[in-house]
Design a protein around this motif. Sequence first.
Motif, PDB file in Angstrom:
ATOM      1  N   ASP A   1      21.872 -21.762  20.522  1.00 11.11           N
ATOM      2  CA  ASP A   1      22.048 -22.253  19.210  1.00 11.11           C
ATOM      3  C   ASP A   1      20.755 -22.560  18.635  1.00 11.11           C
ATOM      4  O   ASP A   1      19.727 -22.896  19.172  1.00 11.11           O
ATOM      5  N   SER A   2      20.748 -22.711  17.170  1.00 10.90           N
ATOM      6  CA  SER A   2      19.571 -22.889  16.593  1.00 10.90           C
ATOM      7  C   SER A   2      18.692 -24.057  16.946  1.00 10.90           C
ATOM      8  O   SER A   2      17.539 -24.215  17.065  1.00 10.90           O
ATOM      9  N   GLU A   3      19.429 -25.342  17.057  1.00  9.74           N
ATOM     10  CA  GLU A   3      18.940 -26.453  17.496  1.00  9.74           C
ATOM     11  C   GLU A   3      18.193 -26.603  18.726  1.00  9.74           C
ATOM     12  O   GLU A   3      16.919 -26.682  19.052  1.00  9.74           O
ATOM     13  N   PRO A   4      19.009 -26.300  19.635  1.00  8.89           N
ATOM     14  CA  PRO A   4      18.418 -26.076  21.154  1.00  8.89           C
ATOM     15  C   PRO A   4      17.257 -24.982  21.138  1.00  8.89           C
ATOM     16  O   PRO A   4      16.265 -25.124  22.024  1.00  8.89           O
ATOM     17  N   ARG A   5      17.262 -24.229  20.454  1.00  2.33           N
ATOM     18  CA  ARG A   5      16.418 -23.006  20.564  1.00  2.33           C
ATOM     19  C   ARG A   5      14.838 -23.290  20.414  1.00  2.33           C
ATOM     20  O   ARG A   5      14.025 -22.778  21.116  1.00  2.33           O
ATOM     21  N   GLU A   6      14.751 -24.327  19.883  1.00  2.00           N
ATOM     22  CA  GLU A   6      13.362 -24.971  19.456  1.00  2.00           C
ATOM     23  C   GLU A   6      12.819 -25.572  20.835  1.00  2.00           C
ATOM     24  O   GLU A   6      11.616 -25.423  20.822  1.00  2.00           O
ATOM     25  N   TYR A   7      13.592 -25.502  21.766  1.00  2.00           N
ATOM     26  CA  TYR A   7      12.988 -25.911  23.249  1.00  2.00           C
ATOM     27  C   TYR A   7      12.605 -24.731  24.061  1.00  2.00           C
ATOM     28  O   TYR A   7      12.178 -25.008  25.227  1.00  2.00           O
ATOM     29  N   ALA A   8      12.978 -23.666  23.447  1.00  2.00           N
ATOM     30  CA  ALA A   8      12.551 -22.486  24.225  1.00  2.00           C
ATOM     31  C   ALA A   8      11.524 -21.866  23.590  1.00  2.00           C
ATOM     32  O   ALA A   8      11.386 -21.576  22.511  1.00  2.00           O
ATOM     33  N   HIS A   9      10.473 -21.339  24.312  1.00  2.00           N
ATOM     34  CA  HIS A   9       9.299 -20.681  23.886  1.00  2.00           C
ATOM     35  C   HIS A   9       8.893 -19.446  24.293  1.00  2.00           C
ATOM     36  O   HIS A   9       7.892 -18.894  23.942  1.00  2.00           O
ATOM     37  N   LEU A  10       9.886 -19.046  25.137  1.00  2.00           N
ATOM     38  CA  LEU A  10       9.598 -17.684  25.537  1.00  2.00           C
ATOM     39  C   LEU A  10      10.732 -16.804  25.685  1.00  2.00           C
ATOM     40  O   LEU A  10      11.814 -17.226  25.501  1.00  2.00           O
ATOM     41  N   PRO A  11      10.809 -15.425  25.343  1.00  2.00           N
ATOM     42  CA  PRO A  11      12.038 -14.779  25.214  1.00  2.00           C
ATOM     43  C   PRO A  11      12.840 -14.524  26.471  1.00  2.00           C
ATOM     44  O   PRO A  11      12.328 -15.173  27.570  1.00  2.00           O
ATOM     45  N   GLY A  12      14.038 -14.162  26.484  1.00  2.00           N
ATOM     46  CA  GLY A  12      14.979 -14.113  27.432  1.00  2.00           C
ATOM     47  C   GLY A  12      14.256 -13.227  28.770  1.00  2.00           C
ATOM     48  O   GLY A  12      13.255 -12.595  28.538  1.00  2.00           O
ATOM     49  N   GLY A  13      14.470 -14.016  29.984  1.00  2.00           N
ATOM     50  CA  GLY A  13      13.906 -13.275  30.930  1.00  2.00           C
ATOM     51  C   GLY A  13      12.585 -13.735  31.450  1.00  2.00           C
ATOM     52  O   GLY A  13      11.999 -13.460  32.432  1.00  2.00           O
ATOM     53  N   HIS A  14      11.992 -14.423  30.433  1.00  2.00           N
ATOM     54  CA  HIS A  14      10.440 -14.989  30.786  1.00  2.00           C
ATOM     55  C   HIS A  14      11.013 -16.649  31.059  1.00  2.00           C
ATOM     56  O   HIS A  14      11.396 -17.130  30.262  1.00  2.00           O
ATOM     57  N   GLN A  15      10.912 -16.742  32.425  1.00  2.00           N
ATOM     58  CA  GLN A  15      11.249 -18.072  33.145  1.00  2.00           C
ATOM     59  C   GLN A  15      10.587 -19.317  32.538  1.00  2.00           C
ATOM     60  O   GLN A  15       9.255 -19.193  32.399  1.00  2.00           O
ATOM     61  N   GLU A  16      11.251 -20.386  32.038  1.00  2.00           N
ATOM     62  CA  GLU A  16      10.451 -21.392  31.465  1.00  2.00           C
ATOM     63  C   GLU A  16      10.777 -22.475  32.584  1.00  2.00           C
ATOM     64  O   GLU A  16      11.767 -22.411  33.427  1.00  2.00           O
ATOM     65  N   ALA A  17      10.059 -23.358  32.811  1.00  2.00           N
ATOM     66  CA  ALA A  17      10.116 -24.338  34.081  1.00  2.00           C
ATOM     67  C   ALA A  17       9.797 -25.748  33.824  1.00  2.00           C
ATOM     68  O   ALA A  17       9.552 -26.208  32.704  1.00  2.00           O
ATOM     69  N   TRP A  18       9.903 -26.624  34.735  1.00  2.00           N
ATOM     70  CA  TRP A  18       9.413 -28.099  35.020  1.00  2.00           C
ATOM     71  C   TRP A  18       8.367 -28.438  33.982  1.00  2.00           C
ATOM     72  O   TRP A  18       8.672 -29.084  33.070  1.00  2.00           O
ATOM     73  N   ALA A  19       7.448 -27.733  34.229  1.00  2.06           N
ATOM     74  CA  ALA A  19       6.136 -27.947  33.410  1.00  2.06           C
ATOM     75  C   ALA A  19       6.289 -27.917  31.800  1.00  2.06           C
ATOM     76  O   ALA A  19       5.607 -28.562  30.934  1.00  2.06           O
ATOM     77  N   ASP A  20       6.848 -26.759  31.613  1.00  2.00           N
ATOM     78  CA  ASP A  20       7.296 -26.531  30.138  1.00  2.00           C
ATOM     79  C   ASP A  20       8.440 -27.762  29.726  1.00  2.00           C
ATOM     80  O   ASP A  20       8.125 -27.816  28.410  1.00  2.00           O
ATOM     81  N   ALA A  21       9.198 -27.960  30.396  1.00  2.00           N
ATOM     82  CA  ALA A  21      10.102 -29.103  29.807  1.00  2.00           C
ATOM     83  C   ALA A  21       9.323 -30.690  29.667  1.00  2.00           C
ATOM     84  O   ALA A  21       9.737 -31.174  28.791  1.00  2.00           O
ATOM     85  N   PHE A  22       8.423 -30.620  30.557  1.00  2.00           N
ATOM     86  CA  PHE A  22       7.698 -32.014  30.259  1.00  2.00           C
ATOM     87  C   PHE A  22       6.835 -31.709  29.097  1.00  2.00           C
ATOM     88  O   PHE A  22       6.800 -32.585  28.247  1.00  2.00           O
ATOM     89  N   CYS A  23       6.373 -30.502  28.692  1.00  2.00           N
ATOM     90  CA  CYS A  23       5.694 -30.146  27.190  1.00  2.00           C
ATOM     91  C   CYS A  23       6.555 -30.615  26.449  1.00  2.00           C
ATOM     92  O   CYS A  23       6.088 -30.866  25.341  1.00  2.00           O
ATOM     93  N   ASN A  24       7.802 -30.064  26.309  1.00  2.00           N
ATOM     94  CA  ASN A  24       8.662 -30.314  25.426  1.00  2.00           C
ATOM     95  C   ASN A  24       9.213 -31.807  24.962  1.00  2.00           C
ATOM     96  O   ASN A  24       9.091 -32.405  23.911  1.00  2.00           O
ATOM     97  N   VAL A  25       9.090 -32.674  26.113  1.00  2.00           N
ATOM     98  CA  VAL A  25       8.892 -34.114  25.773  1.00  2.00           C
ATOM     99  C   VAL A  25       7.815 -34.589  25.127  1.00  2.00           C
ATOM    100  O   VAL A  25       8.098 -35.413  24.196  1.00  2.00           O
ATOM    101  N   MET A  26       6.622 -34.189  25.442  1.00  2.00           N
ATOM    102  CA  MET A  26       5.640 -34.613  24.848  1.00  2.00           C
ATOM    103  C   MET A  26       5.349 -34.226  23.383  1.00  2.00           C
ATOM    104  O   MET A  26       4.881 -34.912  22.343  1.00  2.00           O
ATOM    105  N   ARG A  27       5.852 -32.924  23.163  1.00  2.00           N
ATOM    106  CA  ARG A  27       5.738 -32.323  21.844  1.00  2.00           C
ATOM    107  C   ARG A  27       6.903 -33.230  20.891  1.00  2.00           C
ATOM    108  O   ARG A  27       6.352 -33.644  19.772  1.00  2.00           O
ATOM    109  N   ASP A  28       7.691 -33.648  21.588  1.00  2.00           N
ATOM    110  CA  ASP A  28       8.835 -34.540  20.622  1.00  2.00           C
ATOM    111  C   ASP A  28       8.197 -35.787  20.291  1.00  2.00           C
ATOM    112  O   ASP A  28       8.434 -36.517  19.366  1.00  2.00           O
TER     113      ASP A  28
END
Length: 390
Positions: free
Chosen positions: A310-337
Motif C-alpha cells: 500500500d502507498s503509505e507503507p511503501r515509503e519504508y521500502a527502498h528497494l524493488p521486490g526480491g532485493h532484501q531489506e534488513a535490520w539496518a535498513d529498518a533502523f535507517c527508516n526509524v532515523m529518517r522519521d
Amino acid sequence: MKRIGMGIVGAGFVGPHHVDAVRRLGFVDVIAVAGTSETSAKAKAEALGARKAYGGFEALLDDPDVEVVHNATPNYLHYPVLAAAIAKGKHVISDKPLAMTAAEAKKLLDQATLSGIVHAVTFNYRGNPMVQQARHAVARGDIGRPHFLHGYYLQDWLIKDTDYSWRLDPEKGGPSSAIGDIGSHWCDLVQHITGLRIIQVLADLTTVIPTRKKPKGSRDAFVASDAGSDFDLVDMRIDDLASVLVRFENGAKGVFSAGQVCAGHKNDLALEICGPLGSIRWHQEHQNELWIGRRDGPNQILQKDPSLMDSEPREYAHLPGGHQEAWADAFCNVMRDIYGFIAAGKSSTDPHPPAFATFEDGYRVNCIVEAILDSARNGGRWTEVNYLNH
Ligand SMILES: NC(=O)c1ccc[n+]([C@@H]2O[C@H](COP(=O)([O-])OP(=O)(O)OC[C@H]3O[C@@H](n4cnc5c(N)ncnc54)[C@H](O)[C@@H]3O)[C@@H](O)[C@H]2O)c1
C-alpha cells in the motif's frame, strides 16, 4: 536542507548502527563520540569517522555543534545521560528500554515534554516495511477486530554459563533481562501494529542459568563467549526466559515468550494477529514477507515488493521486490522519521510519523515491564499495567 549535527554516547554493539543509519540520510553530520575514556573514545571516533572524541558524556553535551544526542549506553546510564542532555536543550534519541524503571521513564518524559525538545526511543522494528504494511492492513480492517495476539522474541546468545553481559546485572541492566531487553520490543511492536494498549498481564519468569562465569575484563554485547579462567562466579537474580499472558484494551487476549537461552534462535521475533476475517504474521528473521492467513481462501505470502504494498507503507521500502531489506535498513527508516521531523522544525506535540517512537511510548513499555515483574513476584497473578501513578 539545513545540516544537523549529532553526537553519540556509547559506541559498543548498537551505537555504530545509529551512526551508520544517520549517515545514510545525507543531511546529518556525525560530530562526536563519547566513551568511557579519551583513549577508547578516540579509537571509536576514528573507526566511525566522527570529528571529535570525548572521554565523558558531559563534554559531548557541552559541544554546541551537537544538536541531537544519541544514547546507546548500558541501561543504567540512560537516565543520567538523557536528563543531562535535555537540560542542555538537546534533542535526544535513546535506545530501548527508555529507563530502568517506569518512575525514571516518567521523569524523562515530563522533563522532555516541558523543555519542548524532540525525544525518541529506537524501537527499531517499527521501521521494517512489512511491519508498516501489517499496521496499515490492521487499521484498514483487513482482518477485522483483533481477538488474539501472540508471538515470541527468542535468542540464544546467553545460553551458556560462560555467556555474560551487563544486561544480567540488575544494577546495570535493570530488574529484568529477557523481558526488559527483548520483551520490551515485542510489547512496543504489538501495540504499534494494532494500536491496542496492553492493560493486564500474568507472567511466569524463569532463570534457566542460575550461576554464570563473569569475565574479569569488559566486552561489548553479542561477543562470543569464552570466560577462560579469569572469571567470577555470579549468582543470577534475573530472568533469562519468560512467558506472559496479556489482555488488551479492546478485550483481545494474547501471549508471548521472551528468552535469551533458546538454541538456534538468533534474533527470532515473531508476532501474529488473529481477527475474524484473517490473520497476519510478521517474522523478523524472514522480515521481507508477511503471512496472511484466511479461513475461506488460500493463505498468502505477501513479499516486500513496493509495487504490491500500500502507498503509505511503501515509503519504508527502498528497494524493488526480491532485493532484501534488513535490520539496518529498518533502523535507517526509524532515523529518517525522527530526523525528518527535527529538520521540519516540528514540535514534540505534533503528530509523529509511524516509525518514530517517543518517550511516551518508551514510558508505556517501562510500565508494562514493571507490571510483568510484579505479576511474577506475586506468583503469577493478573496485574493491571499502571500507566498513571509514577
Ligand atoms: N534497538 C535495538 O535493537 C538494540 C540492540 C542492542 C542494544 N540496544 C540497546 O542499546 C544500549 C546499548 O546496548 P549495546 O548492546 O550496544 O551494549 P554494549 O555493551 O555493546 O555497548 C555499550 C557501550 O557503551 C559504552 N559505555 C559504557 N559506559 C559509558 C559511559 N559512561 N560513557 C560513554 N560510553 C559508555 C561501553 O564502553 C560500550 O561501548 C542498551 O540500552 C540496549 O538495550 C538496542
